[in-house]
Design a protein around this motif. Structure first.
Motif, PDB file in Angstrom:
ATOM      1  N   PHE A  66       0.720  -1.091  -0.073  1.00  0.00           N
ATOM      2  CA  PHE A  66       0.136  -0.115  -0.004  1.00  0.00           C
ATOM      3  C   PHE A  66       0.772   1.149   0.023  1.00  0.00           C
ATOM      4  O   PHE A  66       0.580   2.334  -0.880  1.00  0.00           O
ATOM      5  N   ALA A  67       1.940   1.197   0.633  1.00  0.00           N
ATOM      6  CA  ALA A  67       3.013   2.360   0.919  1.00  0.00           C
ATOM      7  C   ALA A  67       3.442   2.782  -0.522  1.00  0.00           C
ATOM      8  O   ALA A  67       3.903   3.676  -0.954  1.00  0.00           O
ATOM      9  N   ASP A  68       3.667   1.570  -1.267  1.00  0.00           N
ATOM     10  CA  ASP A  68       4.420   1.508  -2.639  1.00  0.00           C
ATOM     11  C   ASP A  68       3.287   2.378  -3.548  1.00  0.00           C
ATOM     12  O   ASP A  68       3.467   3.011  -4.478  1.00  0.00           O
ATOM     13  N   TRP A  69       2.039   1.830  -3.364  1.00  0.00           N
ATOM     14  CA  TRP A  69       0.781   2.396  -4.190  1.00  0.00           C
ATOM     15  C   TRP A  69       0.616   3.801  -4.058  1.00  0.00           C
ATOM     16  O   TRP A  69       0.296   4.695  -4.786  1.00  0.00           O
ATOM     17  N   LYS A  70       0.428   4.122  -2.608  1.00  0.00           N
ATOM     18  CA  LYS A  70      -0.035   5.413  -2.177  1.00  0.00           C
ATOM     19  C   LYS A  70       1.168   6.185  -1.442  1.00  0.00           C
ATOM     20  O   LYS A  70       1.931   5.532  -0.915  1.00  0.00           O
ATOM     21  N   ASP A  71       1.205   7.517  -1.590  1.00  0.00           N
ATOM     22  CA  ASP A  71       2.237   8.362  -1.043  1.00  0.00           C
ATOM     23  C   ASP A  71       1.780   9.520  -0.096  1.00  0.00           C
ATOM     24  O   ASP A  71       0.991  10.115  -0.771  1.00  0.00           O
ATOM     25  N   SER A  72       1.870   9.662   1.299  1.00  0.00           N
ATOM     26  CA  SER A  72       1.404  10.526   1.894  1.00  0.00           C
ATOM     27  C   SER A  72       2.583  11.106   3.016  1.00  0.00           C
ATOM     28  O   SER A  72       3.391  10.399   3.226  1.00  0.00           O
ATOM     29  N   GLU A  73       2.492  12.579   3.161  1.00  0.00           N
ATOM     30  CA  GLU A  73       3.555  12.972   4.270  1.00  0.00           C
ATOM     31  C   GLU A  73       3.139  12.356   5.825  1.00  0.00           C
ATOM     32  O   GLU A  73       3.862  12.137   6.437  1.00  0.00           O
ATOM     33  N   ASN A  74       1.898  11.943   5.924  1.00  0.00           N
ATOM     34  CA  ASN A  74       1.441  11.541   7.046  1.00  0.00           C
ATOM     35  C   ASN A  74       0.317  10.598   7.229  1.00  0.00           C
ATOM     36  O   ASN A  74      -0.768  10.663   7.641  1.00  0.00           O
ATOM     37  N   GLY A  75       0.759   9.302   6.522  1.00  0.00           N
ATOM     38  CA  GLY A  75      -0.486   8.413   6.260  1.00  0.00           C
ATOM     39  C   GLY A  75      -0.236   7.208   7.144  1.00  0.00           C
ATOM     40  O   GLY A  75       0.718   6.761   7.119  1.00  0.00           O
ATOM     41  N   LEU A  76      -1.492   6.598   7.499  1.00  0.00           N
ATOM     42  CA  LEU A  76      -1.354   5.271   7.988  1.00  0.00           C
ATOM     43  C   LEU A  76      -2.452   4.267   7.490  1.00  0.00           C
ATOM     44  O   LEU A  76      -3.711   4.551   7.401  1.00  0.00           O
ATOM     45  N   VAL A  77      -1.952   3.293   7.110  1.00  0.00           N
ATOM     46  CA  VAL A  77      -2.773   2.185   6.503  1.00  0.00           C
ATOM     47  C   VAL A  77      -2.918   1.146   7.382  1.00  0.00           C
ATOM     48  O   VAL A  77      -2.000   0.761   8.257  1.00  0.00           O
ATOM     49  N   THR A  78      -4.410   0.599   7.805  1.00  0.00           N
ATOM     50  CA  THR A  78      -4.521  -0.312   8.846  1.00  0.00           C
ATOM     51  C   THR A  78      -5.156  -1.555   7.961  1.00  0.00           C
ATOM     52  O   THR A  78      -6.071  -1.492   7.222  1.00  0.00           O
ATOM     53  N   ILE A  79      -4.588  -2.860   8.428  1.00  0.00           N
ATOM     54  CA  ILE A  79      -5.262  -3.964   7.945  1.00  0.00           C
ATOM     55  C   ILE A  79      -6.003  -4.739   8.898  1.00  0.00           C
ATOM     56  O   ILE A  79      -5.636  -4.868   9.874  1.00  0.00           O
ATOM     57  N   TYR A  80      -7.192  -5.027   8.357  1.00  0.00           N
ATOM     58  CA  TYR A  80      -8.170  -5.717   9.496  1.00  0.00           C
ATOM     59  C   TYR A  80      -8.452  -7.145   8.788  1.00  0.00           C
ATOM     60  O   TYR A  80      -8.172  -7.622   7.352  1.00  0.00           O
ATOM     61  N   ASP A  81      -9.002  -8.077   9.606  1.00  0.00           N
ATOM     62  CA  ASP A  81      -9.231  -9.487   9.053  1.00  0.00           C
ATOM     63  C   ASP A  81     -10.711  -9.420   8.703  1.00  0.00           C
ATOM     64  O   ASP A  81     -11.465  -8.554   8.778  1.00  0.00           O
ATOM     65  N   ALA A  82     -11.354 -10.779   8.610  1.00  0.00           N
ATOM     66  CA  ALA A  82     -12.690 -10.862   8.053  1.00  0.00           C
ATOM     67  C   ALA A  82     -13.555 -10.323   9.039  1.00  0.00           C
ATOM     68  O   ALA A  82     -14.820  -9.790   8.627  1.00  0.00           O
ATOM     69  N   ASP A  83     -13.394 -10.296  10.557  1.00  0.00           N
ATOM     70  CA  ASP A  83     -14.034 -10.101  11.512  1.00  0.00           C
ATOM     71  C   ASP A  83     -14.035  -8.566  12.021  1.00  0.00           C
ATOM     72  O   ASP A  83     -14.635  -8.055  12.911  1.00  0.00           O
ATOM     73  N   GLY A  84     -13.201  -7.899  11.243  1.00  0.00           N
ATOM     74  CA  GLY A  84     -12.786  -6.522  11.476  1.00  0.00           C
ATOM     75  C   GLY A  84     -11.781  -6.419  12.768  1.00  0.00           C
ATOM     76  O   GLY A  84     -11.640  -5.346  13.067  1.00  0.00           O
ATOM     77  N   GLU A  85     -11.165  -7.418  12.964  1.00  0.00           N
ATOM     78  CA  GLU A  85     -10.260  -7.256  14.084  1.00  0.00           C
ATOM     79  C   GLU A  85      -8.775  -6.970  13.351  1.00  0.00           C
ATOM     80  O   GLU A  85      -8.482  -7.116  12.086  1.00  0.00           O
ATOM     81  N   LEU A  86      -7.931  -5.896  14.046  1.00  0.00           N
ATOM     82  CA  LEU A  86      -6.884  -5.481  13.547  1.00  0.00           C
ATOM     83  C   LEU A  86      -5.606  -6.522  13.336  1.00  0.00           C
ATOM     84  O   LEU A  86      -5.465  -7.378  14.241  1.00  0.00           O
ATOM     85  N   LEU A  87      -5.202  -6.559  12.022  1.00  0.00           N
ATOM     86  CA  LEU A  87      -3.865  -7.381  11.765  1.00  0.00           C
ATOM     87  C   LEU A  87      -2.751  -6.746  11.826  1.00  0.00           C
ATOM     88  O   LEU A  87      -1.417  -7.153  12.106  1.00  0.00           O
ATOM     89  N   GLY A  88      -2.856  -5.452  11.636  1.00  0.00           N
ATOM     90  CA  GLY A  88      -1.386  -4.510  11.235  1.00  0.00           C
ATOM     91  C   GLY A  88      -1.674  -3.395  10.744  1.00  0.00           C
ATOM     92  O   GLY A  88      -2.655  -3.091  10.489  1.00  0.00           O
ATOM     93  N   ASN A  89      -0.419  -2.700  10.522  1.00  0.00           N
ATOM     94  CA  ASN A  89      -0.677  -1.255  10.222  1.00  0.00           C
ATOM     95  C   ASN A  89       0.761  -0.815   9.708  1.00  0.00           C
ATOM     96  O   ASN A  89       1.712  -1.398   9.945  1.00  0.00           O
ATOM     97  N   GLY A  90       0.746   0.189   9.002  1.00  0.00           N
ATOM     98  CA  GLY A  90       2.044   0.624   8.437  1.00  0.00           C
ATOM     99  C   GLY A  90       1.766   2.252   7.978  1.00  0.00           C
ATOM    100  O   GLY A  90       0.721   2.531   7.686  1.00  0.00           O
ATOM    101  N   GLN A  91       2.922   2.787   8.026  1.00  0.00           N
ATOM    102  CA  GLN A  91       2.900   4.168   7.459  1.00  0.00           C
ATOM    103  C   GLN A  91       2.953   4.219   5.852  1.00  0.00           C
ATOM    104  O   GLN A  91       3.697   3.132   5.106  1.00  0.00           O
ATOM    105  N   PHE A  92       2.163   5.224   5.128  1.00  0.00           N
ATOM    106  CA  PHE A  92       2.464   5.391   3.818  1.00  0.00           C
ATOM    107  C   PHE A  92       2.508   6.606   3.482  1.00  0.00           C
ATOM    108  O   PHE A  92       2.408   7.713   4.131  1.00  0.00           O
TER     109      PHE A  92
END
Length: 172
Positions: free
Chosen positions: A146-172
């Protein structure tokens, strides 16, 4: 000045700054909408002129067909969901492991509008088990892609599972 007073003052100033920035970005959106309407009006006028020439038999019909084919392709790209756009990017530019991980993406939100201040995007997958499940490793791959796809000065991408629980996150 006490510590609580400094914190309260800092919070008030921060809220005022965020409010001012969001007001400025809302003004820019209004201009863009009026410009797009102006363009649509010009397009309607041009379309009317082309149909007038076609009715007269000037051969304007062929030129009109060619001009309609190009915007239709652009609209198809715009109509693709954010998840489909993300998957297409990873299929073209990603590593084999990223390509495998992106096959589990079901939905992407928040990737279309960015202001480089507080950008947040959510990627939903069909993994199960939350942070202790099978999706934590692929979640980091998805955040990286996602960070390769989109670029932001202050972005945070959050990844969720099928139940909406947090799996991980990263800056983009």
């Amino acid at each position: 000045m006490g510590m609580k007073t400094k914190i309260a003052l800092g919070a008030v100033v921060g809220i005022a700054v965020i409010g001012a920035l969001s007001a400025n970005s809302a003004e820019g959106d209004g201009d863009a909408k009026s410009e797009s309407r102006t363009s649509a009006s010009a397009g309607e006028k041009a379309g009317g002129a082309a149909s007038d020439s076609a009715a007269k038999g000037d051969g304007g019909e062929k030129a009109d067909d060619a001009s309609e084919a190009e915007p239709a392709e652009d609209k198809a790209v715009e109509k693709a969901s954010q998840a489909e756009q993300f998957k297409a990017f990873v299929r073209e530019h990603g590593t084999p492991k990223e390509k495998d991980a992106v096959s589990h993406v079901t939905k992407v939100q928040g990737a279309d509008e960015q202001n480089d201040i507080l950008d947040a995007a959510d990627v939903y997958t069909d993994f199960t088990g939350g942070i202790m499940g099978e999706g934590m490793g692929p979640a980091k791959l998805l955040a990286s892609a996602f960070a390769d796809w989109k670029d932001s000065e202050n972005g945070l991408v959050t990844i969720y599972d099928a139940d909406g629980e947090l799996l991980g996150n990263g800056q983009f």
